[in-house]
Design a protein around this motif. Structure first.
Motif, PDB file in Angstrom:
ATOM      1  N   LEU A 222       0.819  -1.245   0.064  1.00 25.89           N
ATOM      2  CA  LEU A 222       0.010  -0.081  -0.019  1.00 25.89           C
ATOM      3  C   LEU A 222       0.938   1.285   0.040  1.00 25.89           C
ATOM      4  N   ALA A 223       0.393   2.311  -0.603  1.00 25.04           N
ATOM      5  CA  ALA A 223       1.416   3.313  -0.762  1.00 25.04           C
ATOM      6  C   ALA A 223       1.306   4.331   0.510  1.00 25.04           C
ATOM      7  N   SER A 224       0.014   4.506   1.173  1.00 27.94           N
ATOM      8  CA  SER A 224       0.135   5.032   2.414  1.00 27.94           C
ATOM      9  C   SER A 224      -1.137   4.514   3.153  1.00 27.94           C
ATOM     10  N   ASP A 226      -3.737   6.009   3.813  1.00 29.77           N
ATOM     11  CA  ASP A 226      -5.040   6.584   3.287  1.00 29.77           C
ATOM     12  C   ASP A 226      -5.146   5.977   1.662  1.00 29.77           C
ATOM     13  N   THR A 227      -4.494   4.903   1.370  1.00 29.23           N
ATOM     14  CA  THR A 227      -4.785   4.312   0.140  1.00 29.23           C
ATOM     15  C   THR A 227      -5.848   3.259   0.560  1.00 29.23           C
ATOM     16  N   THR A 229      -8.088   0.032   0.579  1.00 33.85           N
ATOM     17  CA  THR A 229      -7.574  -1.577   0.247  1.00 33.85           C
ATOM     18  C   THR A 229      -8.837  -1.997  -0.374  1.00 33.85           C
ATOM     19  N   THR A 255      -9.364   1.940   4.326  1.00 35.63           N
ATOM     20  CA  THR A 255      -7.761   2.605   4.294  1.00 35.63           C
ATOM     21  C   THR A 255      -6.961   1.790   5.578  1.00 35.63           C
TER      22      THR A 255
END
Length: 436
Positions: A222-224, A226-227, A229, A255
């Motif tokens: 995951l990038a952050s 707040d990405t 799923t 997220t």
């Protein structure tokens, strides 16, 4: 604050914002380096009056010190084989620090591992903050549990409490009264002689979700935080019929920020399946799990994370802090410190040493740690009904600005997270000015 759902026998209670106001900072604020206390003094754990006295020349043993003051003593026995008997000040308060030294029943704790120095007449100064120690002990006095307070930047142990406690002075001699006191303690079910802060290994439950989230970020899944799923409200483990569910309103395609807040078991079970056992185990080991020689210098029991779970269901359970995932209160304080210290893992130590302390270890990237800290806030709690355990973890600063990580653990058949959180809050504001 929203009520968190309870699924699969695990519950995560609401985030607490209280400590942010108490400590005067937000979850992600960091003080400028030059505004912090001197590194040279804080790195050694020295307090203003913590200089040990010169070694004894009369053959009497050295003492264990807290904030420069002896919490042990000795008295002459008149016996040539054992000329001195150990005495203790506030024995119950500090028993998890001192251990015991008995003429009849041996030694444990610092009085054992530092025996060479003590018997040579040398004092043993500790990093314990008396205010934090007292606050943790008073909060846990009538409970079965432990508290561990760690300087998040240096690894100095500021508080170490295990309850129910005992008075080591009650059996330090070799009389009939000492024997009766020992017999009354050694076989008690609650185990007062066990140092739970270092040697109680239990399921951390959803309190460990943060390490699964760390693995997802570190491994690029995951990038952050707040990405979103790609998760249904009910996740079925591949190749099985085992289901992990979360609150549909908050956990569907959640997220990491939401998943941590609402204890979304579906999200973390899915992450575990996507990452695999090696990625999770390596992240946990970077945080301190599976280290069998964690000395403070008193040996702490190993916190465990399965390297090779038996199957996909066991892997998913591990991601929820269940099955073979077991942690001590010390380990959970280390995880909390890791997140608040920019991804640097410190080595807990309770003895002030003039030599350079073990340097911090880079366990997570600073970006990952900052992301997780922003998602978690500075305090949260978890109940693990299957293990009858409640946890409260807090990352905050003392009124003097010292960064601390607090782990409180209570054994109870019912949800005791509110009580554990109250203990953590009490500790956070109780630093002794003489201990800074």
């Amino acid at each position: 604050m929203p009520a968190f759902s309870r699924r699969s026998g695990v519950a995560l209670t609401a985030l607490f914002a209280l400590l942010a106001g108490i400590s005067g900072c937000t979850a992600v604020q960091r003080e400028p380096t030059d505004s912090r206390p001197s590194v040279s003094r804080r790195a050694t754990g020295q307090t203003p009056d913590a200089k040990p006295r010169s070694p004894r020349t009369d053959g009497s043993p050295g003492d264990i010190l807290v904030a420069g003051r002896p919490i042990t003593g000795s008295k002459a026995t008149g016996h040539p084989v054992a000329p001195f008997q150990r005495t203790y000040t506030d024995g119950e308060l500090y028993s998890s620090v001192t251990g015991y030294w008995s003429m009849a029943f041996g030694k444990a704790g610092l009085d054992s591992v530092m025996a060479d120095d003590v018997q040579a007449g040398k004092d043993v100064p500790t990093t314990i903050d008396p205010g934090m120690q007292r606050a943790a002990f008073d909060g846990l006095r009538d409970k079965r549990g432990a508290a561990f307070v760690l300087d998040a930047e240096t690894g100095a142990i500021l508080g170490q409490v295990s309850t129910p406690s005992f008075d080591p002075g009650a059996f330090s001699g070799n009389s009939g009264a000492d024997a009766r006191a020992w017999e009354a303690l050694k076989d008690v079910d609650d185990g007062p002689l066990r140092n739970r802060a270092l040697r109680e290994v239990v399921n951390p439950g959803p309190a460990i979700h943060v390490l699964v989230a760390a693995a997802a970020l570190e491994k690029g899944l995951l990038a952050s935080v707040d990405t979103p799923t790609n998760n249904p409200a009910v996740y079925i483990v591949p190749g099985s019929t085992t289901q992990f569910s979360g609150d549909p309103a908050h956990c569907t395609n959640a997220t990491l920020r939401a998943a941590l807040r609402y204890s979304c078991e579906n999200v973390f079970a899915h992450i575990a399946s996507d990452l695999g056992a090696d990625a999770l185990a390596s992240t946990a080991e970077e945080a301190g799990f599976n280290h069998d020689t964690m000395d403070t210098p008193v040996r702490a029991f190993e916190s465990t994370w399965p390297r090779k779970p038996q199957n996909a269901t066991q892997l998913a359970l591990a991601a929820g802090g269940l099955s073979d995932v077991k942690a001590t209160p010390m380990q959970m304080a280390m995880v909390t410190a890791l997140i608040s210290n920019g991804g640097l893992r410190v080595h807990p130590r309770i003895v002030t040493d003039t030599k350079s302390p073990m340097p911090p270890h880079r366990a997570l990237s600073e970006r990952t740690a900052d992301q997780l800290q922003s998602a978690l806030g500075n305090s949260f709690s978890a109940w693990v009904p299957s293990a009858s355990v409640s946890w409260a973890l807090s990352a905050t600063r003392t009124p003097a600005g010292r960064p601390v990580a607090i782990a409180v653990y209570i054994t109870s058949p019912t949800d005791a997270t509110a009580q554990a959180s109250q203990v953590a809050q009490r500790v956070a504001v109780s630093s002794d000015p003489d201990g800074q």
